[in-house]
Write a protein that holds these residues in place. Structure first.
Motif, PDB file in Angstrom:
ATOM      1  N   ILE A   1       0.837  -1.204   0.000  1.00 48.71           N
ATOM      2  CA  ILE A   1       0.000   0.000   0.000  1.00 48.71           C
ATOM      3  C   ILE A   1       0.868   1.248   0.000  1.00 48.71           C
ATOM      4  O   ILE A   1       0.615   2.196  -0.755  1.00 48.71           O
ATOM      5  N   ALA A   2       1.902   1.258   0.830  1.00 50.08           N
ATOM      6  CA  ALA A   2       2.811   2.411   0.878  1.00 50.08           C
ATOM      7  C   ALA A   2       3.486   2.620  -0.475  1.00 50.08           C
ATOM      8  O   ALA A   2       3.626   3.762  -0.946  1.00 50.08           O
ATOM      9  N   PHE A   3       3.905   1.535  -1.106  1.00 54.05           N
ATOM     10  CA  PHE A   3       4.530   1.619  -2.426  1.00 54.05           C
ATOM     11  C   PHE A   3       3.575   2.251  -3.442  1.00 54.05           C
ATOM     12  O   PHE A   3       3.947   3.159  -4.187  1.00 54.05           O
ATOM     13  N   LEU A   4       2.329   1.749  -3.475  1.00 51.30           N
ATOM     14  CA  LEU A   4       1.354   2.277  -4.425  1.00 51.30           C
ATOM     15  C   LEU A   4       1.026   3.740  -4.134  1.00 51.30           C
ATOM     16  O   LEU A   4       0.901   4.549  -5.061  1.00 51.30           O
ATOM     17  N   ASN A   5       0.894   4.085  -2.861  1.00 48.02           N
ATOM     18  CA  ASN A   5       0.636   5.481  -2.501  1.00 48.02           C
ATOM     19  C   ASN A   5       1.756   6.386  -2.988  1.00 48.02           C
ATOM     20  O   ASN A   5       1.508   7.477  -3.502  1.00 48.02           O
ATOM     21  N   GLN A   6       2.988   5.939  -2.828  1.00 44.99           N
ATOM     22  CA  GLN A   6       4.138   6.735  -3.268  1.00 44.99           C
ATOM     23  C   GLN A   6       4.131   6.895  -4.782  1.00 44.99           C
ATOM     24  O   GLN A   6       4.366   7.983  -5.312  1.00 44.99           O
ATOM     25  N   LYS A   7       3.845   5.817  -5.497  1.00 43.21           N
ATOM     26  CA  LYS A   7       3.812   5.878  -6.950  1.00 43.21           C
ATOM     27  C   LYS A   7       2.704   6.812  -7.426  1.00 43.21           C
ATOM     28  O   LYS A   7       2.902   7.617  -8.340  1.00 43.21           O
ATOM     29  N   MET A   8       1.541   6.718  -6.807  1.00 49.46           N
ATOM     30  CA  MET A   8       0.436   7.590  -7.180  1.00 49.46           C
ATOM     31  C   MET A   8       0.774   9.052  -6.870  1.00 49.46           C
ATOM     32  O   MET A   8       0.443   9.954  -7.671  1.00 49.46           O
ATOM     33  N   ALA A   9       1.435   9.304  -5.767  1.00 42.84           N
ATOM     34  CA  ALA A   9       1.842  10.677  -5.426  1.00 42.84           C
ATOM     35  C   ALA A   9       2.820  11.210  -6.466  1.00 42.84           C
ATOM     36  O   ALA A   9       2.745  12.387  -6.863  1.00 42.84           O
ATOM     37  N   THR A  10       3.713  10.359  -6.918  1.00 42.64           N
ATOM     38  CA  THR A  10       4.679  10.761  -7.950  1.00 42.64           C
ATOM     39  C   THR A  10       3.951  11.149  -9.230  1.00 42.64           C
ATOM     40  O   THR A  10       4.241  12.191  -9.834  1.00 42.64           O
ATOM     41  N   TYR A  11       2.989  10.335  -9.647  1.00 46.18           N
ATOM     42  CA  TYR A  11       2.232  10.635 -10.861  1.00 46.18           C
ATOM     43  C   TYR A  11       1.409  11.919 -10.706  1.00 46.18           C
ATOM     44  O   TYR A  11       1.305  12.718 -11.634  1.00 46.18           O
ATOM     45  N   ARG A  12       0.830  12.123  -9.544  1.00 45.65           N
ATOM     46  CA  ARG A  12       0.061  13.356  -9.317  1.00 45.65           C
ATOM     47  C   ARG A  12       0.966  14.586  -9.394  1.00 45.65           C
ATOM     48  O   ARG A  12       0.582  15.622  -9.928  1.00 45.65           O
ATOM     49  N   GLN A  13       2.167  14.440  -8.861  1.00 42.02           N
ATOM     50  CA  GLN A  13       3.127  15.538  -8.913  1.00 42.02           C
ATOM     51  C   GLN A  13       3.528  15.835 -10.365  1.00 42.02           C
ATOM     52  O   GLN A  13       3.586  16.993 -10.787  1.00 42.02           O
ATOM     53  N   ILE A  14       3.778  14.775 -11.122  1.00 40.83           N
ATOM     54  CA  ILE A  14       4.133  14.950 -12.542  1.00 40.83           C
ATOM     55  C   ILE A  14       2.974  15.625 -13.284  1.00 40.83           C
ATOM     56  O   ILE A  14       3.183  16.560 -14.069  1.00 40.83           O
ATOM     57  N   LYS A  15       1.738  15.183 -13.029  1.00 37.56           N
ATOM     58  CA  LYS A  15       0.578  15.794 -13.675  1.00 37.56           C
ATOM     59  C   LYS A  15       0.483  17.273 -13.331  1.00 37.56           C
ATOM     60  O   LYS A  15       0.180  18.104 -14.200  1.00 37.56           O
ATOM     61  N   ALA A  16       0.714  17.602 -12.056  1.00 41.60           N
ATOM     62  CA  ALA A  16       0.641  18.999 -11.640  1.00 41.60           C
ATOM     63  C   ALA A  16       1.680  19.848 -12.337  1.00 41.60           C
ATOM     64  O   ALA A  16       1.416  20.968 -12.759  1.00 41.60           O
ATOM     65  N   GLU A  17       2.881  19.312 -12.486  1.00 37.67           N
ATOM     66  CA  GLU A  17       3.955  20.030 -13.156  1.00 37.67           C
ATOM     67  C   GLU A  17       3.629  20.223 -14.642  1.00 37.67           C
ATOM     68  O   GLU A  17       3.906  21.270 -15.225  1.00 37.67           O
ATOM     69  N   ILE A  18       3.044  19.215 -15.262  1.00 34.19           N
ATOM     70  CA  ILE A  18       2.651  19.310 -16.662  1.00 34.19           C
ATOM     71  C   ILE A  18       1.574  20.389 -16.828  1.00 34.19           C
ATOM     72  O   ILE A  18       1.619  21.180 -17.760  1.00 34.19           O
ATOM     73  N   SER A  19       0.627  20.431 -15.925  1.00 36.43           N
ATOM     74  CA  SER A  19      -0.458  21.420 -15.994  1.00 36.43           C
ATOM     75  C   SER A  19       0.084  22.841 -15.883  1.00 36.43           C
ATOM     76  O   SER A  19      -0.433  23.755 -16.521  1.00 36.43           O
ATOM     77  N   LYS A  20       1.118  23.034 -15.084  1.00 34.69           N
ATOM     78  CA  LYS A  20       1.716  24.375 -14.903  1.00 34.69           C
ATOM     79  C   LYS A  20       2.373  24.846 -16.191  1.00 34.69           C
ATOM     80  O   LYS A  20       2.396  26.047 -16.467  1.00 34.69           O
ATOM     81  N   THR A  21       2.940  23.960 -16.977  1.00 37.57           N
ATOM     82  CA  THR A  21       3.668  24.338 -18.178  1.00 37.57           C
ATOM     83  C   THR A  21       2.745  24.510 -19.388  1.00 37.57           C
ATOM     84  O   THR A  21       3.195  24.971 -20.430  1.00 37.57           O
TER      85      THR A  21
END
Length: 124
Positions: free
Chosen positions: A103-123
């Protein structure tokens, strides 16, 4: 109260074949009526529910068979039965820790993807 195999099967939600199989394994030992038919009791209902719960915990059938054998031997075997339950508890806690790590692994991976999405949205 006494139940014949058909009624008992419905009460415990197990097929007649499964009940006969459990009897063959020594997990259940129903009484016999005067005409040699299986006669299950309310205590058998509780016992089968317990067996089903042990199975849901992932306890191996070999351990459940040993537990049943010890149970039918009486209270002198309580320590051995406690040991079987303690071993199963240890297995479950090990599994729980492993699942928590997944669960911790999946949460971390999902957080990483959300962060990448947020960065993409800013650009954009």
């Amino acid at each position: 109260m006494s139940y014949e195999i058909g009624a008992f099967s419905e009460l415990v939600s197990l097929s007649i074949d499964t009940l006969r199989y459990y009897e063959k394994l020594g997990l259940i030992k129903p009484q016999r009526s005067t005409n040699n038919r299986r006669a299950y009791t309310d205590n058998d209902i509780k016992w089968v529910q317990f067996i089903k719960r042990l199975k849901k915990t992932g306890m191996p059938i070999k351990s459940i068979k040993l537990y049943a054998k010890l149970r039918y031997q009486g209270n002198a075997t309580i320590d051995e039965r406690l040991k079987l339950l303690d071993n199963q508890m240890h297995r479950l806690k090990t599994d729980q820790n492993e699942i928590q790590a997944h669960i911790a692994f999946l949460n971390q991976k999902m957080a990483t993807y959300r962060q990448i999405k947020a960065e993409i949205s800013k650009t954009q």
